[in-house]
Design a protein around this motif. Structure first.
Motif, short mmCIF file in Angstrom:
data_model
loop_
_atom_site.label_atom_id
_atom_site.label_comp_id
_atom_site.label_asym_id
_atom_site.label_seq_id
_atom_site.Cartn_x
_atom_site.Cartn_y
_atom_site.Cartn_z
N ASP A 98 77.54 55.59 36.68
CA ASP A 98 77.95 55.55 34.76
C ASP A 98 78.52 54.86 33.73
O ASP A 98 79.47 54.72 34.36
CB ASP A 98 78.63 57.10 34.17
CG ASP A 98 77.54 57.74 32.78
OD1 ASP A 98 77.37 56.86 32.19
OD2 ASP A 98 78.60 58.25 33.00
N VAL A 99 78.09 54.21 32.66
CA VAL A 99 78.88 53.34 32.10
C VAL A 99 78.40 52.66 31.57
O VAL A 99 76.90 53.55 30.76
CB VAL A 99 78.61 51.76 33.08
CG1 VAL A 99 76.24 50.87 33.31
CG2 VAL A 99 79.27 50.88 32.67
N ASN A 100 79.53 52.75 29.77
CA ASN A 100 78.91 52.36 28.51
C ASN A 100 78.71 51.37 28.34
O ASN A 100 79.54 49.98 28.63
CB ASN A 100 79.92 52.66 28.17
CG ASN A 100 80.54 54.45 28.27
OD1 ASN A 100 79.85 55.54 27.93
ND2 ASN A 100 82.02 54.62 28.52
N VAL A 101 77.50 51.05 27.77
CA VAL A 101 77.23 49.78 27.42
C VAL A 101 77.97 48.78 26.11
O VAL A 101 78.03 49.35 25.49
CB VAL A 101 74.96 49.64 27.17
CG1 VAL A 101 75.15 48.38 26.95
CG2 VAL A 101 74.95 50.45 28.06
N PRO A 102 78.25 47.64 26.70
CA PRO A 102 78.90 47.01 25.83
C PRO A 102 78.49 46.59 25.09
O PRO A 102 76.89 45.93 25.30
CB PRO A 102 80.08 45.93 26.37
CG PRO A 102 79.15 46.40 28.30
CD PRO A 102 78.36 46.97 28.28
N GLY A 103 78.37 46.13 23.50
CA GLY A 103 77.84 45.83 22.35
C GLY A 103 77.29 47.33 21.62
O GLY A 103 77.12 46.16 20.41
N GLY A 104 77.41 48.12 21.86
CA GLY A 104 77.29 48.87 20.27
C GLY A 104 76.04 49.02 20.74
O GLY A 104 74.97 48.85 20.69
N ARG A 105 75.42 50.00 19.25
CA ARG A 105 74.25 50.08 18.41
C ARG A 105 73.51 48.78 18.77
O ARG A 105 72.42 48.92 18.67
CB ARG A 105 73.98 51.02 17.63
CG ARG A 105 74.81 52.73 18.02
CD ARG A 105 74.62 53.50 16.98
NE ARG A 105 72.73 54.08 16.94
CZ ARG A 105 72.81 54.53 17.58
NH1 ARG A 105 73.40 55.34 19.04
NH2 ARG A 105 71.65 54.75 17.96
N ASP A 106 74.28 47.65 18.29
CA ASP A 106 73.28 46.54 17.12
C ASP A 106 72.94 45.38 18.72
O ASP A 106 71.92 45.42 18.15
CB ASP A 106 74.36 46.02 17.08
CG ASP A 106 74.55 46.86 15.33
OD1 ASP A 106 73.56 47.12 14.71
OD2 ASP A 106 75.89 46.40 15.17
N ALA A 107 73.85 45.65 19.90
CA ALA A 107 73.59 44.91 20.39
C ALA A 107 74.13 44.98 21.76
O ALA A 107 74.76 44.28 23.06
CB ALA A 107 74.18 42.93 20.16
N PRO A 108 73.29 46.12 22.62
CA PRO A 108 73.94 46.17 24.27
C PRO A 108 73.87 45.69 25.37
O PRO A 108 72.19 45.07 25.02
CB PRO A 108 73.27 48.13 23.82
CG PRO A 108 71.85 47.88 22.87
CD PRO A 108 72.23 47.03 21.86
N VAL A 109 73.94 45.21 25.81
CA VAL A 109 74.21 44.14 26.76
C VAL A 109 74.72 44.34 28.29
O VAL A 109 75.81 44.95 28.16
CB VAL A 109 74.16 42.59 26.69
CG1 VAL A 109 73.94 41.52 27.14
CG2 VAL A 109 73.80 42.66 25.25
N LEU A 110 73.86 44.64 29.39
CA LEU A 110 74.51 44.87 30.75
C LEU A 110 73.80 44.41 31.94
O LEU A 110 73.09 43.91 31.78
CB LEU A 110 74.27 46.80 31.01
CG LEU A 110 74.71 47.29 32.03
CD1 LEU A 110 76.22 48.07 31.53
CD2 LEU A 110 74.09 48.68 32.58
N PRO A 111 74.58 43.66 32.66
CA PRO A 111 74.11 42.87 33.91
C PRO A 111 73.22 43.74 34.21
O PRO A 111 73.34 45.06 34.66
CB PRO A 111 75.74 43.28 34.88
CG PRO A 111 76.70 42.64 33.83
CD PRO A 111 76.14 43.58 32.70
N SER A 112 72.14 42.79 34.61
CA SER A 112 71.31 43.31 36.10
C SER A 112 70.57 43.81 37.06
O SER A 112 72.03 42.93 37.57
CB SER A 112 69.19 42.75 35.65
OG SER A 112 69.18 42.97 36.79
N LEU A 113 71.23 45.22 37.80
CA LEU A 113 70.91 44.87 38.91
C LEU A 113 69.85 44.65 40.35
O LEU A 113 69.80 44.99 40.96
CB LEU A 113 71.03 46.61 39.41
CG LEU A 113 72.87 47.31 39.14
CD1 LEU A 113 72.61 48.69 39.27
CD2 LEU A 113 73.57 46.98 39.15
N THR A 114 69.15 43.32 39.68
CA THR A 114 67.62 43.46 39.85
C THR A 114 68.23 42.30 41.62
O THR A 114 67.56 42.44 42.12
CB THR A 114 66.46 43.00 39.46
OG1 THR A 114 67.69 41.80 38.58
CG2 THR A 114 66.12 43.57 37.98
N GLY A 115 69.24 41.92 41.38
CA GLY A 115 69.35 40.89 42.19
C GLY A 115 69.93 41.50 43.70
O GLY A 115 70.23 41.03 44.56
#
Length: 337
Positions: A98-115
């Motif tokens: 479980d992770v809180n996505v940085p960037g708030g409601r305006d620009a939420p960004v998280l690294p991808s796990l597809t790698g």
């Protein structure tokens, strides 16, 4: 074969699990741990999101080799969270990240796990399509897969406008308690088959719906009534007209005559049996032929000397008297010349 089946006894205890994980990623990688309903949840810092997932996959002590699912959560003013579920095929144990996505409601960004997990590709696209969370390093979030391409907004955000939210907050709002005239909460025991009665909110919504329907329907009803009145006035007949005679009842249609039954076809006469062919008559046995008579010369004794054909007795068929045969005992042949 049995070594390949999931074995829960082969998994680490919670204490050993957290101690081994801290040795690989450090204690600062986790902001907290929750262990409820036999499921361990790791609250991961955004900067350690990919590293924690990598350690859980690659280290043999954990062996979380299967990516189960990933989804987003709207925490309103706190922004968004992302939850990923990993599964170990060797021990049959699941763990939640479980992770809180940085960037708030305006620009939420998280690294991808597809790698790390190819299965994260599709689920990160769904999370972006419904919540608008970007995943850095994803091979391609667009085009949208759950909404049409020209859809505007993110439908699973709680601030996304829906008509039903105007009358009733949605989702997850608790229904108000039932109260009496003095404002005291009325507690009722719900029995099997009972349904909760209408609350004050339900009554307010029903009154509001009725008012809206009446406001919409009244102008239409007045227009329809005026139109009907005009149609009736235009079609009224003058009093001087004679009442119309009732229309005669239609005569019943005659019943169709039954079709004559077809005559039975005559049975074909049996063909006469062929007459038996007559047996061939047996050929007559050849008659036994009488033995051929010896030639006259054989029956006639030799002519005696001195008798000629010119004798009348010979000519007439009479034979002359022959001299007596010699005595056979003499040994001389008969009919000597």
């Amino acid at each position: 074969m049995t070594d390949l089946l999931p074995r829960a006894e082969a998994s680490l205890s919670v204490e050993d699990f957290l101690e081994a994980l801290a040795e690989h990623v450090g204690e600062q990688a986790l902001s907290g741990v929750t262990n409820e309903y036999d499921t361990l949840t790791l609250h991961v810092e955004p900067g350690s999101w990919v590293e924690v997932a990598r350690v859980l996959r690659d280290e043999s002590a954990f062996g979380f080799d299967l990516f189960d699912s990933l989804f987003g959560v709207d925490n309103r003013d706190e922004g968004f969270r992302v939850v990923a579920i990993l599964y170990s095929t060797s021990t049959g144990v699941r763990v939640l990240l479980d992770v809180n996505v940085p960037g708030g409601r305006d620009a939420p960004v998280l690294p991808s796990l597809t790698g790390l997990y190819a299965g994260a590709n599709w689920m990160e696209r769904e999370t972006w399509d419904m919540f608008g969370i970007e995943f850095n390093g994803h091979p391609g979030l667009a085009p949208r897969i759950l909404n049409v391409e020209n859809f505007e907004g993110w439908p699973l955000r709680k601030d996304f406008f829906l008509a039903s939210r105007v009358a009733k907050p949605w989702p997850g709002v608790k229904e108000p308690a039932e109260t009496d005239e003095d404002g005291n909460v009325v507690e009722r025991e719900t029995l099997l088959g009972d349904a909760p009665g209408p609350t004050d909110l339900d009554k307010a919504m029903a009154d509001h719906a009725k008012a809206v329907n009446v406001a919409i329907a009244e102008p239409a009803v007045e227009e329809a009534a005026e139109s009907v009145a005009e149609d009736v006035a235009a079609t009224e007949a003058p009093e001087a007209l004679v009442e119309l005679e009732p229309e005669p009842e239609p005569e019943p249609e005659p019943e169709p005559e039954p079709e004559p039954e077809p005559e039975p076809e005559p049975e074909p006469e049996p063909e006469p049996e062929p007459e038996p062919e007559p047996e061939p008559e047996p050929e007559p046995e050849p008659m036994a032929q009488a033995p051929a008579e010896p030639p006259v010369a054989a029956m006639v004794a030799p002519w005696p000397l001195g008798v000629g054909f010119e004798d009348e007795a010979v000519l007439e068929g009479e034979l002359p008297d022959l001299p007596p045969d010699d005595d056979p005992a003499s040994g001389e042949p008969e009919g000597r010349l």
